[in-house]
Design a protein around this motif. Structure first.
Motif, PDB file in Angstrom:
ATOM      1  N   THR A  93      -6.918 -14.395 -22.066  1.00  0.00           N
ATOM      2  CA  THR A  93      -5.633 -15.105 -22.083  1.00  0.00           C
ATOM      3  C   THR A  93      -4.538 -14.343 -21.357  1.00  0.00           C
ATOM      4  OG1 THR A  93      -5.212 -14.138 -24.267  1.00  0.00           O
ATOM      5  CG2 THR A  93      -6.131 -16.365 -24.202  1.00  0.00           C
ATOM      6  N   GLN A  94      -4.552 -13.014 -21.465  1.00  0.00           N
ATOM      7  CA  GLN A  94      -3.570 -12.216 -20.743  1.00  0.00           C
ATOM      8  C   GLN A  94      -4.078 -10.790 -20.582  1.00  0.00           C
ATOM      9  OE1 GLN A  94       0.091 -12.422 -22.951  1.00  0.00           O
ATOM     10  NE2 GLN A  94      -0.772 -11.560 -24.816  1.00  0.00           N
ATOM     11  N   ILE A  95      -3.505 -10.098 -19.601  1.00  0.00           N
ATOM     12  CA  ILE A  95      -3.908  -8.716 -19.345  1.00  0.00           C
ATOM     13  C   ILE A  95      -2.672  -7.850 -19.152  1.00  0.00           C
ATOM     14  CG2 ILE A  95      -6.113  -9.379 -18.280  1.00  0.00           C
ATOM     15  CD1 ILE A  95      -4.814  -8.803 -15.532  1.00  0.00           C
ATOM     16  N   ASN A  96      -2.832  -6.565 -19.432  1.00  0.00           N
ATOM     17  CA  ASN A  96      -1.837  -5.569 -19.058  1.00  0.00           C
ATOM     18  C   ASN A  96      -2.610  -4.310 -18.667  1.00  0.00           C
ATOM     19  OD1 ASN A  96      -2.262  -3.851 -21.372  1.00  0.00           O
ATOM     20  ND2 ASN A  96      -0.985  -5.181 -22.616  1.00  0.00           N
ATOM     21  N   PRO A  97      -1.953  -3.262 -18.215  1.00  0.00           N
ATOM     22  CA  PRO A  97      -2.704  -2.084 -17.738  1.00  0.00           C
ATOM     23  C   PRO A  97      -3.608  -1.431 -18.779  1.00  0.00           C
ATOM     24  CG  PRO A  97      -0.447  -2.011 -16.939  1.00  0.00           C
ATOM     25  CD  PRO A  97      -0.510  -3.144 -17.914  1.00  0.00           C
ATOM     26  N   ARG A  98      -3.360  -1.684 -20.071  1.00  0.00           N
ATOM     27  CA  ARG A  98      -4.127  -1.023 -21.136  1.00  0.00           C
ATOM     28  C   ARG A  98      -5.263  -1.867 -21.692  1.00  0.00           C
ATOM     29  NH1 ARG A  98      -1.787  -0.716 -25.456  1.00  0.00           N
ATOM     30  NH2 ARG A  98      -0.048  -2.115 -25.038  1.00  0.00           N
ATOM     31  N   LEU A  99      -5.111  -3.201 -21.640  1.00  0.00           N
ATOM     32  CA  LEU A  99      -6.109  -4.036 -22.308  1.00  0.00           C
ATOM     33  C   LEU A  99      -6.063  -5.472 -21.812  1.00  0.00           C
ATOM     34  CD1 LEU A  99      -4.320  -5.868 -24.510  1.00  0.00           C
ATOM     35  CD2 LEU A  99      -4.244  -3.690 -25.704  1.00  0.00           C
ATOM     36  N   GLN A 123     -10.766   1.568 -22.370  1.00  0.00           N
ATOM     37  CA  GLN A 123     -11.867   2.497 -22.628  1.00  0.00           C
ATOM     38  C   GLN A 123     -13.153   1.791 -23.066  1.00  0.00           C
ATOM     39  OE1 GLN A 123      -8.989   2.357 -24.429  1.00  0.00           O
ATOM     40  NE2 GLN A 123      -9.279   3.045 -26.533  1.00  0.00           N
ATOM     41  N   ASP A 124     -13.062   0.473 -23.328  1.00  0.00           N
ATOM     42  CA  ASP A 124     -14.233  -0.271 -23.782  1.00  0.00           C
ATOM     43  C   ASP A 124     -14.783  -1.219 -22.717  1.00  0.00           C
ATOM     44  OD1 ASP A 124     -14.059   0.882 -26.353  1.00  0.00           O
ATOM     45  OD2 ASP A 124     -12.537  -0.587 -26.944  1.00  0.00           O
ATOM     46  N   VAL A 125     -14.239  -1.140 -21.497  1.00  0.00           N
ATOM     47  CA  VAL A 125     -14.648  -2.070 -20.436  1.00  0.00           C
ATOM     48  C   VAL A 125     -16.029  -1.722 -19.902  1.00  0.00           C
ATOM     49  CG1 VAL A 125     -14.159  -2.842 -18.080  1.00  0.00           C
ATOM     50  CG2 VAL A 125     -12.310  -2.691 -19.762  1.00  0.00           C
ATOM     51  N   ARG A 126     -16.272  -0.442 -19.626  1.00  0.00           N
ATOM     52  CA  ARG A 126     -17.560  -0.027 -19.072  1.00  0.00           C
ATOM     53  C   ARG A 126     -17.949   1.331 -19.631  1.00  0.00           C
ATOM     54  NH1 ARG A 126     -14.820   0.592 -13.144  1.00  0.00           N
ATOM     55  NH2 ARG A 126     -14.159   2.765 -13.292  1.00  0.00           N
ATOM     56  N   ALA A 127     -19.191   1.719 -19.379  1.00  0.00           N
ATOM     57  CA  ALA A 127     -19.727   2.942 -19.988  1.00  0.00           C
ATOM     58  C   ALA A 127     -19.453   4.185 -19.150  1.00  0.00           C
ATOM     59  CB  ALA A 127     -21.233   2.788 -20.206  1.00  0.00           C
ATOM     60  N   THR A 128     -19.167   4.014 -17.859  1.00  0.00           N
ATOM     61  CA  THR A 128     -18.954   5.171 -16.982  1.00  0.00           C
ATOM     62  C   THR A 128     -17.565   5.136 -16.358  1.00  0.00           C
ATOM     63  OG1 THR A 128     -19.886   3.964 -15.097  1.00  0.00           O
ATOM     64  CG2 THR A 128     -21.412   5.284 -16.404  1.00  0.00           C
ATOM     65  N   GLU A 129     -17.091   6.303 -15.943  1.00  0.00           N
ATOM     66  CA  GLU A 129     -15.778   6.442 -15.288  1.00  0.00           C
ATOM     67  C   GLU A 129     -14.691   5.675 -16.047  1.00  0.00           C
ATOM     68  OE1 GLU A 129     -16.743   5.182 -11.236  1.00  0.00           O
ATOM     69  OE2 GLU A 129     -16.694   7.295 -10.648  1.00  0.00           O
ATOM     70  N   ILE A 130     -14.685   5.885 -17.351  1.00  0.00           N
ATOM     71  CA  ILE A 130     -13.754   5.156 -18.221  1.00  0.00           C
ATOM     72  C   ILE A 130     -12.302   5.417 -17.829  1.00  0.00           C
ATOM     73  CG2 ILE A 130     -12.949   4.978 -20.618  1.00  0.00           C
ATOM     74  CD1 ILE A 130     -15.839   5.598 -21.491  1.00  0.00           C
ATOM     75  N   ASP A 131     -12.019   6.654 -17.385  1.00  0.00           N
ATOM     76  CA  ASP A 131     -10.638   7.010 -17.056  1.00  0.00           C
ATOM     77  C   ASP A 131     -10.145   6.331 -15.777  1.00  0.00           C
ATOM     78  OD1 ASP A 131     -12.586   8.583 -15.792  1.00  0.00           O
ATOM     79  OD2 ASP A 131     -11.125  10.114 -15.252  1.00  0.00           O
ATOM     80  N   LYS A 132     -11.057   5.728 -15.021  1.00  0.00           N
ATOM     81  CA  LYS A 132     -10.678   5.078 -13.761  1.00  0.00           C
ATOM     82  C   LYS A 132     -10.604   3.553 -13.875  1.00  0.00           C
ATOM     83  CE  LYS A 132     -12.663   8.737 -10.850  1.00  0.00           C
ATOM     84  NZ  LYS A 132     -13.658   9.050  -9.801  1.00  0.00           N
ATOM     85  N   VAL A 133     -10.769   3.036 -15.080  1.00  0.00           N
ATOM     86  CA  VAL A 133     -10.770   1.584 -15.271  1.00  0.00           C
ATOM     87  C   VAL A 133      -9.385   1.002 -14.971  1.00  0.00           C
ATOM     88  CG1 VAL A 133     -10.896  -0.257 -17.010  1.00  0.00           C
ATOM     89  CG2 VAL A 133     -12.635   1.533 -16.950  1.00  0.00           C
ATOM     90  N   GLU A 134      -9.372  -0.042 -14.161  1.00  0.00           N
ATOM     91  CA  GLU A 134      -8.155  -0.818 -13.908  1.00  0.00           C
ATOM     92  C   GLU A 134      -8.405  -2.227 -14.438  1.00  0.00           C
ATOM     93  OE1 GLU A 134      -6.270  -0.449  -9.972  1.00  0.00           O
ATOM     94  OE2 GLU A 134      -7.778   1.089  -9.528  1.00  0.00           O
ATOM     95  N   ILE A 135      -7.693  -2.571 -15.496  1.00  0.00           N
ATOM     96  CA  ILE A 135      -7.932  -3.862 -16.155  1.00  0.00           C
ATOM     97  C   ILE A 135      -7.836  -5.027 -15.172  1.00  0.00           C
ATOM     98  CG2 ILE A 135      -6.966  -5.506 -17.820  1.00  0.00           C
ATOM     99  CD1 ILE A 135      -8.530  -3.414 -19.238  1.00  0.00           C
ATOM    100  N   ALA A 136      -6.863  -4.983 -14.273  1.00  0.00           N
ATOM    101  CA  ALA A 136      -6.661  -6.090 -13.327  1.00  0.00           C
ATOM    102  C   ALA A 136      -7.823  -6.248 -12.351  1.00  0.00           C
ATOM    103  CB  ALA A 136      -5.359  -5.889 -12.561  1.00  0.00           C
ATOM    104  N   THR A 162     -17.266  -4.511 -23.379  1.00  0.00           N
ATOM    105  CA  THR A 162     -18.124  -5.037 -22.311  1.00  0.00           C
ATOM    106  C   THR A 162     -18.845  -3.881 -21.615  1.00  0.00           C
ATOM    107  OG1 THR A 162     -16.250  -4.987 -20.757  1.00  0.00           O
ATOM    108  CG2 THR A 162     -16.665  -7.062 -21.912  1.00  0.00           C
ATOM    109  N   ALA A 163     -19.001  -2.758 -22.324  1.00  0.00           N
ATOM    110  CA  ALA A 163     -19.554  -1.550 -21.698  1.00  0.00           C
ATOM    111  C   ALA A 163     -21.012  -1.708 -21.271  1.00  0.00           C
ATOM    112  CB  ALA A 163     -19.414  -0.360 -22.648  1.00  0.00           C
TER     113      ALA A 163
END
Length: 207
Positions: A93-99, A123-136, A162-163
């Motif tokens: 429904t909506q996104i921001n840089p954190r979730l 931090q729950d989007v993928r299993a690797t390179e969590i610190d590089k995740v960009e929600i957008a 969704t990791a």
């Protein structure tokens, strides 16, 4: 947080096990049949899936408190509700840089009658390179995702992950309004314009 109890204890609220309903300073509980609730740390929690019931203060005479009696009426038909470990289908429904926020549509292949919300944290989007995740670059509003419930958030809200490879976006519309086609685990292509957009794509099982 002090308002959570009274608001949650509106009569007819759908409950899930462990959901906080109110405080012992506001309500009494029926000890005759368990009432579908338990008390811990001065708060009243639901033990079953059902609906809240609030009886008038006169019903509290068994304890002499005179407070309204809070109980949960168990649903006769087992309700479909998300629990930890459930695989759910949700619409972003909506996104921001954190979730990313989403509305949960189905648990497994069973549609939900009540509305539950989900949150996919960076931090729950993928299993690797969590610190590089960009929600957008992973989700956009309107995307349909498959995810796993990993914990309970606030009332009627769940944390989703969704990791795993099989979780992520399963359906997304392009800027041109056309369903996109996955071309990798992190990209989808519009078949009309050939424009490529970033997503955290679910790896669907081969038929």
């Amino acid at each position: 947080k002090g308002h959570q109890g009274p608001m949650a204890a509106t009569a007819g609220t759908v409950t899930t096990p462990g959901m906080r309903l109110g405080g012992c300073d506001e309500y009494d509980v029926s000890v005759a049949d368990g009432g579908g609730v338990y008390v811990r740390g001065g708060s009243i929690y639901a033990t079953v899936v059902g609906y809240t019931r609030i009886a008038p203060a006169t019903a509290g005479v068994e304890s002499g408190s005179g407070k309204p009696v809070l109980s949960v009426e168990k649903r006769k038909q087992p309700a479909v509700v998300p629990v930890i470990g459930s695989v759910v289908t949700a619409k972003v429904t909506q996104i921001n840089p954190r979730l990313a926020s989403a509305t949960i549509l189905c648990v497994g292949d069973k549609p939900l009658k009540e509305q539950f919300s989900g949150i996919i944290r960076a931090q729950d989007v993928r299993a690797t390179e969590i610190d590089k995740v960009e929600i957008a670059k992973c989700f956009r509003p309107g995307d349909i995702v498959v995810a796993e419930v990993i914990s309970l958030g606030d009332a009627r809200s769940y944390y989703l992950s969704t990791a795993k490879n099989e979780y992520g976006v399963v359906c997304a519309m392009s800027m041109a309004g056309v369903p996109m086609v996955p071309i990798s685990w992190e990209c989808m292509e519009c078949p009309k314009t050939k424009i490529i957009e970033h997503r955290k794509v679910a790896k669907l099982p081969q038929k």
